[in-house]
Design a protein around this motif. Structure first.
Motif, short mmCIF file in Angstrom:
data_model
loop_
_atom_site.label_atom_id
_atom_site.label_comp_id
_atom_site.label_asym_id
_atom_site.label_seq_id
_atom_site.Cartn_x
_atom_site.Cartn_y
_atom_site.Cartn_z
N PRO A 41 85.57 15.91 18.91
CA PRO A 41 85.20 16.87 17.87
C PRO A 41 86.39 17.75 17.45
O PRO A 41 87.16 18.19 18.31
CB PRO A 41 84.11 17.73 18.53
CG PRO A 41 83.72 16.99 19.76
CD PRO A 41 84.85 16.14 20.16
N ASP B 243 86.28 20.61 16.39
CA ASP B 243 86.06 22.02 16.76
C ASP B 243 86.75 22.38 18.07
O ASP B 243 86.92 23.55 18.39
CB ASP B 243 84.56 22.32 16.94
CG ASP B 243 83.70 21.63 15.92
OD1 ASP B 243 83.94 20.42 15.69
OD2 ASP B 243 82.80 22.27 15.39
N ARG C 162 78.58 19.09 17.18
CA ARG C 162 77.17 18.74 17.32
C ARG C 162 76.89 17.27 16.98
O ARG C 162 75.86 16.74 17.33
CB ARG C 162 76.30 19.67 16.48
CG ARG C 162 76.53 19.58 15.00
CD ARG C 162 75.49 20.42 14.26
NE ARG C 162 75.64 20.34 12.83
CZ ARG C 162 76.45 21.07 12.10
NH1 ARG C 162 77.19 21.99 12.71
NH2 ARG C 162 76.55 20.91 10.79
N GLU C 163 77.85 16.65 16.24
CA GLU C 163 77.66 15.25 15.88
C GLU C 163 78.22 14.30 16.95
O GLU C 163 77.96 13.11 16.93
CB GLU C 163 78.38 14.93 14.56
CG GLU C 163 77.82 15.70 13.37
CD GLU C 163 78.79 15.76 12.21
OE1 GLU C 163 78.41 16.31 11.17
OE2 GLU C 163 79.94 15.25 12.35
N SER C 164 79.02 14.85 17.84
CA SER C 164 79.68 14.00 18.84
C SER C 164 78.70 13.61 19.93
O SER C 164 77.90 14.41 20.39
CB SER C 164 80.85 14.76 19.46
OG SER C 164 81.33 14.07 20.58
N GLU C 165 78.78 12.32 20.35
CA GLU C 165 77.92 11.89 21.45
C GLU C 165 78.38 12.49 22.77
O GLU C 165 77.69 12.42 23.77
CB GLU C 165 77.88 10.36 21.54
CG GLU C 165 79.22 9.73 21.82
CD GLU C 165 79.12 8.22 21.88
OE1 GLU C 165 78.23 7.72 22.59
OE2 GLU C 165 79.95 7.54 21.25
N ASN D 227 87.24 13.37 12.12
CA ASN D 227 86.36 14.14 11.25
C ASN D 227 84.94 14.13 11.80
O ASN D 227 84.02 13.58 11.19
CB ASN D 227 86.41 13.56 9.84
CG ASN D 227 85.74 14.49 8.85
OD1 ASN D 227 85.56 15.67 9.13
ND2 ASN D 227 85.35 13.95 7.70
N VAL D 228 84.78 14.70 12.99
CA VAL D 228 83.44 14.78 13.58
C VAL D 228 83.27 16.17 14.18
O VAL D 228 84.20 16.73 14.75
CB VAL D 228 83.24 13.66 14.64
CG1 VAL D 228 84.24 13.76 15.76
CG2 VAL D 228 81.83 13.70 15.21
N ARG D 229 82.10 16.71 13.95
CA ARG D 229 81.83 18.05 14.47
C ARG D 229 81.25 17.94 15.87
O ARG D 229 80.76 16.91 16.28
CB ARG D 229 80.86 18.77 13.53
CG ARG D 229 81.45 19.04 12.18
CD ARG D 229 80.60 19.99 11.37
NE ARG D 229 81.29 20.38 10.16
CZ ARG D 229 82.22 21.32 10.10
NH1 ARG D 229 82.56 21.98 11.18
NH2 ARG D 229 82.81 21.62 8.97
N ALA E 189 79.15 15.71 22.99
CA ALA E 189 79.06 17.16 22.77
C ALA E 189 78.80 17.90 24.08
O ALA E 189 79.26 19.03 24.26
CB ALA E 189 77.94 17.45 21.78
#
Lengths: 312, 74
Positions: free
Chosen positions: A199, A201, A241-244, A237-239, A246
């Motif tokens: 992510p 972030d 909350r979208e990451s597996e 380009n992954v946030r 997370a």
């Protein structure tokens, strides 16, 4: 392990073996048919005739003077009937409580089940060694890492026999080749290839991740570690909350976001007869990490995942 | 790989002498899957004969070496 695999074979595969086995079986029963449950003489005669037909047909095929395609055809039909009858009857006798184990053995039936076989860890290239997965990591155009794994011993795409999952571990640091003592469990995989996206972030861009892998068997045993493969982390380009993954990340980077377990959490997990014991201190070495509380949580995560896999 | 007595590989379509009867190989039962499909516990070869129809001969039978002779390759 299924009951089928636990059974000891009793009727041999080849026709000669079948003939010898059936001869012993029917000769033993003929001595005292009532002892084996034949109160009806006609029924016993049917069993006797079916088995003796096959024995006779096999003898005909074995003799060059009487051998012919027709004799082979007759023998095959006789075998089919005799084997089906013997299998049914032998299984009835196997569970007949009025017969002793000695009686059953005299008939050629094994009264005891074979002991369950453990799902062994795959063997390595050298005899006597344990096998481990081999990793290949490529950077993907969208900033992630495409990871492939395979068994280096064979060319097959399949996981080794007895292996249910590939366990992925990652150690993130400012330099490549991070030791596996820093590696943290990331995810159990059954398919390949798969892509790992970090992510954006978390601010991990420019750091290195060193991947390690282990096989997990259906019985919960883990193989030795694979050699590490390092890659630089790019901007994906992954946030979060979208990451597996997370659950592995926080705003401070590669840290835990799981609730704490009690300090006295017993890491020995029991699932039926399967017991997963993870006592390997190298798996998640607490002293090497800056965040020892996080390591404890990762250990709990790993144990919980193994428990879920075993339950499944 | 299943072989005749002389060491040659058994192939589908081979013409053979099967105990004095001319026959053609139409099935080779070698793998566990094939054995399961044909109801065999051992390797075997299926022959098509004019007189007896389809006859399966186990390669472990004592008659295999003596009774099956390759006449013509497929």
């Amino acid at each position: 392990m299924s009951t089928k695999h636990r059974r000891k074979p009793y009727i041999p595969d080849d026709d000669y073996g079948k003939k010898v086995w059936m001869e012993r079986f029917i000769t033993t029963i003929e001595r005292d048919p009532e002892r084996y449950g034949f109160s009806d003489a006609y029924m016993f005669e049917y069993y006797q005739r079916t088995i003796r037909n096959f024995i006779k047909a096999f003898d005909a095929v074995s003799n060059p003077a009487t051998r012919s395609p027709h004799a082979t055809l007759v023998k095959n039909q006789a075998r089919q009937e005799a084997v089906a009858l013997c299998r049914n009857f032998a299984m009835q006798l196997k569970w007949d409580s009025s017969l002793t184990d000695e009686d059953k053995r005299a008939l050629g039936i094994y009264p005891d089940e074979a002991t369950p076989e453990q799902a062994k860890l795959p063997t390595g290239v050298l005899a006597g060694t344990l096998g481990y997965p081999e990793l290949a990591v490529q950077s993907s155009p969208n900033g992630g890492h495409v990871i492939r794994y395979r068994d280096p011993v064979t060319q097959s795409k399949a996981k080794p026999k007895g292996v249910s999952h590939f366990l992925l571990y990652g150690a993130i640091g400012a330099k490549p080749r991070m030791p596996r003592t820093h590696a943290r469990f990331m995810y159990p995989y059954t398919k390949r290839p798969f892509e790992v996206m970090y992510p954006m972030d978390c601010g991990l861009e420019g750091l290195y991740v060193t991947y390690y892998g282990r096989w997990l068997t259906t019985r919960g045993a883990m193989s030795p570690w694979s050699p590490g493969v390092s890659k630089i982390i790019g901007a994906a380009n992954v946030r979060l909350r979208e990451s597996e993954f997370a659950h592995l990340f926080g705003t401070q980077g590669f840290v835990d976001a799981l609730p704490a377990l009690p300090q006295d959490e017993d890491r020995r997990l029991t699932q039926g007869v399967t017991q997963v014991i993870e006592d390997d201190p190298l798996l998640l070495e607490r002293g090497m990490s800056e965040d020892s509380a996080g390591d404890g949580l990762f250990a709990a995560l790993e144990a919980a995942t193994v428990r879920l896999l075993n339950t499944a | 790989m299943l072989c005749y007595h002389d060491g040659q590989e058994v192939c589908i379509g081979d013409e053979v002498d099967f105990d004095g009867t001319s026959a053609t190989v139409f099935a080779i039962i070698e793998t566990k899957e094939q054995m399961h499909r044909h109801g065999f516990d051992e390797s075997a070869v299926g022959f098509q004969t004019k007189q007896y129809g389809e006859v399966y001969q186990s390669t472990l039978d004592p008659g295999w070496d003596e009774s099956v002779v390759l006449l013509k390759r497929a």
